[in-house]
Design a protein around this motif. Structure first.
Motif, PDB file in Angstrom:
ATOM      1  N   UNK A 143       0.807  -1.223   0.000  1.00  0.00           N
ATOM      2  CA  UNK A 143       0.000   0.000   0.000  1.00  0.00           C
ATOM      3  C   UNK A 143       0.837   1.268   0.000  1.00  0.00           C
ATOM      4  N   UNK A 144       2.152   1.135  -0.164  1.00  0.00           N
ATOM      5  CA  UNK A 144       2.998   2.329  -0.256  1.00  0.00           C
ATOM      6  C   UNK A 144       2.555   3.153  -1.455  1.00  0.00           C
ATOM      7  N   UNK A 145       2.474   4.443  -1.263  1.00  0.00           N
ATOM      8  CA  UNK A 145       1.965   5.342  -2.301  1.00  0.00           C
ATOM      9  C   UNK A 145       2.746   5.189  -3.607  1.00  0.00           C
ATOM     10  N   UNK A 146       2.066   5.009  -4.726  1.00  0.00           N
ATOM     11  CA  UNK A 146       2.766   4.938  -6.023  1.00  0.00           C
ATOM     12  C   UNK A 146       3.572   6.197  -6.313  1.00  0.00           C
ATOM     13  N   UNK A 147       3.099   7.354  -5.831  1.00  0.00           N
ATOM     14  CA  UNK A 147       3.847   8.585  -6.042  1.00  0.00           C
ATOM     15  C   UNK A 147       5.216   8.529  -5.371  1.00  0.00           C
ATOM     16  N   UNK A 148       5.260   7.956  -4.144  1.00  0.00           N
ATOM     17  CA  UNK A 148       6.538   7.818  -3.451  1.00  0.00           C
ATOM     18  C   UNK A 148       7.474   6.893  -4.209  1.00  0.00           C
ATOM     19  N   UNK A 149       6.930   5.804  -4.743  1.00  0.00           N
ATOM     20  CA  UNK A 149       7.755   4.873  -5.522  1.00  0.00           C
ATOM     21  C   UNK A 149       8.308   5.564  -6.775  1.00  0.00           C
ATOM     22  N   UNK A 150       7.456   6.351  -7.439  1.00  0.00           N
ATOM     23  CA  UNK A 150       7.898   7.046  -8.652  1.00  0.00           C
ATOM     24  C   UNK A 150       8.986   8.072  -8.343  1.00  0.00           C
ATOM     25  N   UNK A 151       8.823   8.791  -7.233  1.00  0.00           N
ATOM     26  CA  UNK A 151       9.841   9.776  -6.853  1.00  0.00           C
ATOM     27  C   UNK A 151      11.160   9.091  -6.549  1.00  0.00           C
ATOM     28  N   UNK A 152      11.095   7.955  -5.836  1.00  0.00           N
ATOM     29  CA  UNK A 152      12.320   7.224  -5.507  1.00  0.00           C
ATOM     30  C   UNK A 152      13.014   6.728  -6.768  1.00  0.00           C
ATOM     31  N   UNK A 153      12.243   6.237  -7.742  1.00  0.00           N
ATOM     32  CA  UNK A 153      12.843   5.768  -8.987  1.00  0.00           C
ATOM     33  C   UNK A 153      13.426   6.930  -9.790  1.00  0.00           C
ATOM     34  N   UNK A 154      12.731   8.052  -9.774  1.00  0.00           N
ATOM     35  CA  UNK A 154      13.220   9.194 -10.550  1.00  0.00           C
ATOM     36  C   UNK A 154      14.534   9.739 -10.012  1.00  0.00           C
ATOM     37  N   UNK A 155      14.719   9.639  -8.689  1.00  0.00           N
ATOM     38  CA  UNK A 155      15.980  10.071  -8.087  1.00  0.00           C
ATOM     39  C   UNK A 155      17.021   8.949  -8.057  1.00  0.00           C
ATOM     40  N   UNK A 156      16.648   7.776  -8.578  1.00  0.00           N
ATOM     41  CA  UNK A 156      17.546   6.623  -8.643  1.00  0.00           C
ATOM     42  C   UNK A 156      18.159   6.296  -7.285  1.00  0.00           C
ATOM     43  N   UNK A 157      17.288   6.265  -6.280  1.00  0.00           N
ATOM     44  CA  UNK A 157      17.755   5.930  -4.935  1.00  0.00           C
ATOM     45  C   UNK A 157      18.117   4.456  -4.862  1.00  0.00           C
ATOM     46  N   UNK A 158      19.186   4.105  -4.160  1.00  0.00           N
ATOM     47  CA  UNK A 158      19.539   2.686  -3.987  1.00  0.00           C
ATOM     48  C   UNK A 158      18.408   1.933  -3.275  1.00  0.00           C
ATOM     49  N   UNK A 159      18.400   0.613  -3.470  1.00  0.00           N
ATOM     50  CA  UNK A 159      17.307  -0.188  -2.904  1.00  0.00           C
ATOM     51  C   UNK A 159      17.249  -0.068  -1.392  1.00  0.00           C
ATOM     52  N   UNK A 160      18.408  -0.113  -0.710  1.00  0.00           N
ATOM     53  CA  UNK A 160      18.372  -0.089   0.756  1.00  0.00           C
ATOM     54  C   UNK A 160      17.855   1.255   1.274  1.00  0.00           C
ATOM     55  N   UNK A 161      18.093   2.326   0.524  1.00  0.00           N
ATOM     56  CA  UNK A 161      17.555   3.628   0.925  1.00  0.00           C
ATOM     57  C   UNK A 161      16.039   3.628   0.762  1.00  0.00           C
ATOM     58  N   UNK A 162      15.554   3.107  -0.363  1.00  0.00           N
ATOM     59  CA  UNK A 162      14.111   3.038  -0.567  1.00  0.00           C
ATOM     60  C   UNK A 162      13.431   2.158   0.475  1.00  0.00           C
ATOM     61  N   UNK A 163      14.109   1.048   0.825  1.00  0.00           N
ATOM     62  CA  UNK A 163      13.523   0.105   1.765  1.00  0.00           C
ATOM     63  C   UNK A 163      13.392   0.707   3.162  1.00  0.00           C
ATOM     64  N   UNK A 164      14.483   1.292   3.664  1.00  0.00           N
ATOM     65  CA  UNK A 164      14.510   1.729   5.056  1.00  0.00           C
ATOM     66  C   UNK A 164      14.019   3.169   5.254  1.00  0.00           C
ATOM     67  N   UNK A 165      13.900   3.933   4.176  1.00  0.00           N
ATOM     68  CA  UNK A 165      13.471   5.320   4.331  1.00  0.00           C
ATOM     69  C   UNK A 165      12.118   5.605   3.693  1.00  0.00           C
ATOM     70  N   UNK A 166      11.614   4.694   2.882  1.00  0.00           N
ATOM     71  CA  UNK A 166      10.324   4.923   2.232  1.00  0.00           C
ATOM     72  C   UNK A 166       9.361   3.777   2.499  1.00  0.00           C
ATOM     73  N   UNK A 167       9.757   2.560   2.137  1.00  0.00           N
ATOM     74  CA  UNK A 167       8.828   1.425   2.171  1.00  0.00           C
ATOM     75  C   UNK A 167       8.462   1.046   3.596  1.00  0.00           C
ATOM     76  N   UNK A 168       9.451   0.718   4.432  1.00  0.00           N
ATOM     77  CA  UNK A 168       9.163   0.277   5.798  1.00  0.00           C
ATOM     78  C   UNK A 168       8.535   1.381   6.652  1.00  0.00           C
ATOM     79  N   UNK A 169       9.002   2.628   6.589  1.00  0.00           N
ATOM     80  CA  UNK A 169       8.289   3.664   7.351  1.00  0.00           C
ATOM     81  C   UNK A 169       6.835   3.830   6.928  1.00  0.00           C
ATOM     82  N   UNK A 170       6.561   3.729   5.624  1.00  0.00           N
ATOM     83  CA  UNK A 170       5.175   3.847   5.168  1.00  0.00           C
ATOM     84  C   UNK A 170       4.327   2.677   5.632  1.00  0.00           C
ATOM     85  N   UNK A 171       4.940   1.497   5.721  1.00  0.00           N
ATOM     86  CA  UNK A 171       4.206   0.304   6.159  1.00  0.00           C
ATOM     87  C   UNK A 171       4.168   0.161   7.672  1.00  0.00           C
TER      88      UNK A 171
END
Length: 257
Positions: A143-171
């Motif tokens: 249920x993580x916001x698609x907008x957050x996923x798109x922003x993370x991809x656009x900034x080419x954030x590493x997977x571990x940054x996306x996981x611990x700073x976007x995905x898990x906090x949102x969940x």
């Protein structure tokens, strides 16, 4: 003042029930419902001293290890399944089959395989309490916001940054919801495992008191279980409020606006 009113709201029903028990058991004592004064006298005698160390502490240690294992497995596996719909679709039927089996029904198998020691209790708690954490983690990650996923991809954030700073906090709010349910399940399973297949612990104490017809002692153990459950839930609420302070603040701001 607000905190005082909150405490009053939380305590009025327990105080009322204690008053009813005190008056009812004092005026019409029953062998199965002894006077509350007698139960409290036994409680102080047993649980303020020896039995906390002998029975309660080992139970809490086993609960902590089993619950911690359930958290580790549930969050890690739930994150993987939430991020990989194909893998989830492959193994989900098997997970649903295992989840449908009550944890208590697995107790004989765990006793045969692991005996009646701490490893059996820890394993039973982990297997029985993992499901709310796992399912809520999967839903939270998905249920993580698609907008957050798109922003993370656009900034080419590493997977571990996306996981611990976007995905898990949102969940995290949904993970905590599952963890709260799992904590209650863990308490139930530790008591059941000690009542049926153990030679110590608070569940064993309550069962032994019932078998020897020591009714006040049995009630004192039940009261201790209630206090432990309340204390653990209160501790969980404190941790949840600390970790999810940003989430509660965001919701409060949203309601005010």
């Amino acid at each position: 003042m607000i905190r005082f009113i909150t405490i009053l709201i939380e305590l009025w029903l327990p105080v009322l029930l204690v008053a009813i028990w005190w008056i009812g058991s004092g005026s019409n004592p029953s062998i199965y419902l002894p006077a509350l004064s007698e139960v409290l006298e036994v409680f102080v005698k047993l649980w303020i001293f020896d039995h906390i160390r002998i029975d309660l502490v080992p139970s809490l240690i086993n609960l902590a290890f089993g619950y911690g294992l359930a958290l580790a497995i549930g969050i890690s596996l739930g994150t993987v399944l939430g991020l990989s719909p194909r893998l989830s679709a492959t193994i989900w039927p098997s997970l649903e089959f295992i989840r449908a089996i009550p944890g208590v029904a697995l107790l004989p198998i765990f006793v045969i395989m692991l005996g009646v020691g701490p490893s059996m209790k820890i394993s039973l708690i982990a297997v029985g309490a993992v499901w709310p954490i796992l399912l809520n983690t999967v839903d939270g990650v998905r249920s993580v916001s698609p907008e957050l996923r798109d922003v993370a991809r656009s900034f080419r954030l590493p997977f571990h940054v996306r996981l611990f700073h976007i995905i898990l906090p949102s969940a995290a709010p949904q993970i905590f919801s599952g963890a709260r349910i799992s904590l209650s399940i863990g308490v139930i399973l530790i008591v059941v495992s000690e009542m049926v297949g153990a030679n110590g612990g608070i569940g064993y104490f309550v069962r032994s008191a019932e078998r020897s017809f020591a009714i006040p002692e049995m009630w004192s153990g039940i009261i201790m279980l209630g206090l432990v459950g309340y204390a653990l839930n209160s501790l969980f609420r404190v941790v949840e409020a600390k970790v999810l302070s940003w989430h509660f603040a965001l919701n409060a701001n949203g309601r005010r606006s």
